[in-house]
Design an enzyme around this catalytic site. Sequence first.
Site, PDB file in Angstrom:
ATOM      1  N   CYS A  71       0.793  -1.334   0.084  1.00  0.00           N
ATOM      2  CA  CYS A  71      -0.016  -0.102  -0.030  1.00  0.00           C
ATOM      3  C   CYS A  71       0.797   1.281   0.158  1.00  0.00           C
ATOM      4  O   CYS A  71       0.778   2.060  -1.029  1.00  0.00           O
ATOM      5  CB  CYS A  71      -0.875  -0.079   1.191  1.00  0.00           C
ATOM      6  N   LYS A 102       6.117  -6.390   7.516  1.00  0.00           N
ATOM      7  CA  LYS A 102       5.825  -6.208   8.779  1.00  0.00           C
ATOM      8  C   LYS A 102       5.532  -7.127   9.568  1.00  0.00           C
ATOM      9  O   LYS A 102       5.366  -8.454   8.953  1.00  0.00           O
ATOM     10  CB  LYS A 102       5.028  -4.976   8.733  1.00  0.00           C
TER      11      LYS A 102
HETATM   12  C1  UGA Z   1      -1.074   0.681   5.318  1.00  0.00           C
HETATM   13  C2  UGA Z   1      -1.878   1.786   6.169  1.00  0.00           C
HETATM   14  O1  UGA Z   1      -1.144   1.845   7.576  1.00  0.00           O
HETATM   15  C3  UGA Z   1      -3.216   1.210   6.532  1.00  0.00           C
HETATM   16  O2  UGA Z   1      -4.039   2.618   7.088  1.00  0.00           O
HETATM   17  C4  UGA Z   1      -4.009   1.476   4.957  1.00  0.00           C
HETATM   18  O3  UGA Z   1      -5.346   1.118   5.087  1.00  0.00           O
HETATM   19  C5  UGA Z   1      -3.286   0.295   4.402  1.00  0.00           C
HETATM   20  O4  UGA Z   1      -1.910   0.797   4.172  1.00  0.00           O
HETATM   21  C6  UGA Z   1      -3.890   0.299   2.795  1.00  0.00           C
HETATM   22  O5  UGA Z   1      -3.867   1.173   2.181  1.00  0.00           O
HETATM   23  O6  UGA Z   1      -4.572  -0.829   2.674  1.00  0.00           O
HETATM   24  P1  UGA Z   1      -0.063  -1.515   5.780  1.00  0.00           P
HETATM   25  O7  UGA Z   1       0.660  -1.258   4.767  1.00  0.00           O
HETATM   26  O8  UGA Z   1      -0.910  -2.799   6.068  1.00  0.00           O
HETATM   27  O9  UGA Z   1      -1.265  -0.447   6.175  1.00  0.00           O
HETATM   28  O10 UGA Z   1       0.774  -1.602   7.055  1.00  0.00           O
HETATM   29  P2  UGA Z   1       1.609  -0.523   7.914  1.00  0.00           P
HETATM   30  O11 UGA Z   1       1.511  -0.833   9.306  1.00  0.00           O
HETATM   31  O12 UGA Z   1       0.968   0.832   7.482  1.00  0.00           O
HETATM   32  O13 UGA Z   1       3.095  -0.792   7.490  1.00  0.00           O
HETATM   33  C7  UGA Z   1       3.663  -0.229   6.479  1.00  0.00           C
HETATM   34  C8  UGA Z   1       5.099  -0.381   6.203  1.00  0.00           C
HETATM   35  O14 UGA Z   1       5.793   0.779   7.190  1.00  0.00           O
HETATM   36  C9  UGA Z   1       5.933  -1.464   7.067  1.00  0.00           C
HETATM   37  O15 UGA Z   1       6.900  -1.981   5.957  1.00  0.00           O
HETATM   38  C10 UGA Z   1       6.354  -0.971   8.271  1.00  0.00           C
HETATM   39  O16 UGA Z   1       7.416  -1.914   8.534  1.00  0.00           O
HETATM   40  C11 UGA Z   1       6.726   0.302   8.120  1.00  0.00           C
HETATM   41  N1  UGA Z   1       6.614   1.190   9.271  1.00  0.00           N
HETATM   42  C12 UGA Z   1       5.296   1.414  10.085  1.00  0.00           C
HETATM   43  C13 UGA Z   1       7.520   1.573   9.866  1.00  0.00           C
HETATM   44  O17 UGA Z   1       8.963   1.445   9.060  1.00  0.00           O
HETATM   45  N2  UGA Z   1       7.660   2.708  10.839  1.00  0.00           N
HETATM   46  C14 UGA Z   1       6.700   2.748  11.375  1.00  0.00           C
HETATM   47  O18 UGA Z   1       6.677   3.535  12.496  1.00  0.00           O
HETATM   48  C15 UGA Z   1       5.431   2.282  11.009  1.00  0.00           C
END
Ligand code: UGA
Length: 432
Positions: free
Chosen positions: A261, A318
């Site tokens: 995403c 993740k």
């Molecule tokens: C993301 C959004 O958080 C959701 O709100 C949205 O609905 C979704 O995309 C979508 O469009 O369907 P997602 O991709 O499942 O969700 O996961 P996240 O928790 O956002 O993590 C995304 C990436 O960011 C991961 O690789 C994670 O490791 C990284 N991340 C996250 C960081 O490096 N630091 C952080 O503080 C948080």
Amino acid sequence: MVITFVGHGYVGLVSACVFAKFGNTVYILGHTKEKIDRLKTSDPIIYEPGLKELLEDNLKKKRIIPTLDYKSSVSRSDIVFIAVGTPPKNNGEADLTTVFEVAKNIAQNLKRGFTVVSCKSTVPVGTNQKIEQLLKKNKVKDAEFAVASCPEFLREGSAIYDTLNADRVVVGSDSEKAIDLLLKLHEPIPGKRVVTDLASAELIKYTSNAMLATKISFANLIAFYCEKTGADVEKVLDAVGLDKRIGRIFMDPGLGYGGSCLPKDVKALRTIGANLAVDTIFLDAVEKVNSLAKNNFIARILKTVKDKNVAIWGLSFKPNTDDVREAPAIYIINALLQNNFSLHVYDSAALGNIKKIFGGKLRYAKNPYDAVSKTSALLILTEWDEFKQINLKQIKTKMLNPVIFDGRNIYDPHVMKSLGFTYYSIGRPSVK
Ligand code: UGA
């Protein structure tokens, strides 16, 4: 209500299961027989905590009906959700081929009364209007419909929790009837209601994901400053985050954002901006920092590690998912293989998916202890709980050199020092 979800990925299947749990009759419409057959036997196809149990319960109570047939599902539904993928094309634009194909099929199978056709897929501004035109052109006689945009904000790994504990429900439409029906369906879900026009609803979704990506890139940028100055990024961000205007959440530095995403939506928003003659310099920088986060990590390994026999923990993009799409691990593994590293990898759920990509190029471990055996360094790429609670003393005895490169800052550097590890993390002073 009777509803149909076209698409059974994270958004489609999780939302379908949650609305079925509330007592609605929900059709899940797919186009691959093998996958629909798996759904019918309570196999959710994707790994998501709690989803198998929820699907099983709904199937037992006959509230979920997986099907390949538009006629029997769409023509009985009050609301039809489009929840299919919008993968990036080579130029970064969202590929809407499937969305439009699905819209056409829906049009040809609408019932005689009124149906809401609502898009949950992430689509550029103006797409719902195109869907509306397609429906008008292809609809059966006597069918009445209204389109609505109802974006979804769930995260993989906590998708059911997020759906049941939403911060907001966004409904964009010009039709009061559609808005009323969608609000009624979402009644059991908490959170603020945002009722708006189609274009705003479409842009809310991209803006949310771009803002999340921005927070992560900003945290990584500050980590670069910390690495040059000896400051500790966790302390810096903890203190900064105490300001309520800023907050600390979603600012964990690491290896950058991956998944299906954030990378896709930042790219798509850049392309949308370019097409609208809006300067994309800000989003360009968000992407650039995201690449640098991985490249700096790789550069440090190439500079430091001499014996190239290395273990990797964490392959999914993740924790709590087996999804490896745009996972930092793929990028890092490719770079290390090009530099003749021998890699012994382990993940709590994603080994199967990584095997499909790298096959015999990697060695696959059954558990984290097995992975580090006789290796000269360990790289941590995903912060699974399993790694946080590991017996580090035992890990040390299995390694040739007790060296850890932690891309997710899961351990306390002081503890690592006292245990005798050489410990590199992100934006924090290394310990030896
Ligand atoms: C993301 C959004 O958080 C959701 O709100 C949205 O609905 C979704 O995309 C979508 O469009 O369907 P997602 O991709 O499942 O969700 O996961 P996240 O928790 O956002 O993590 C995304 C990436 O960011 C991961 O690789 C994670 O490791 C990284 N991340 C996250 C960081 O490096 N630091 C952080 O503080 C948080």
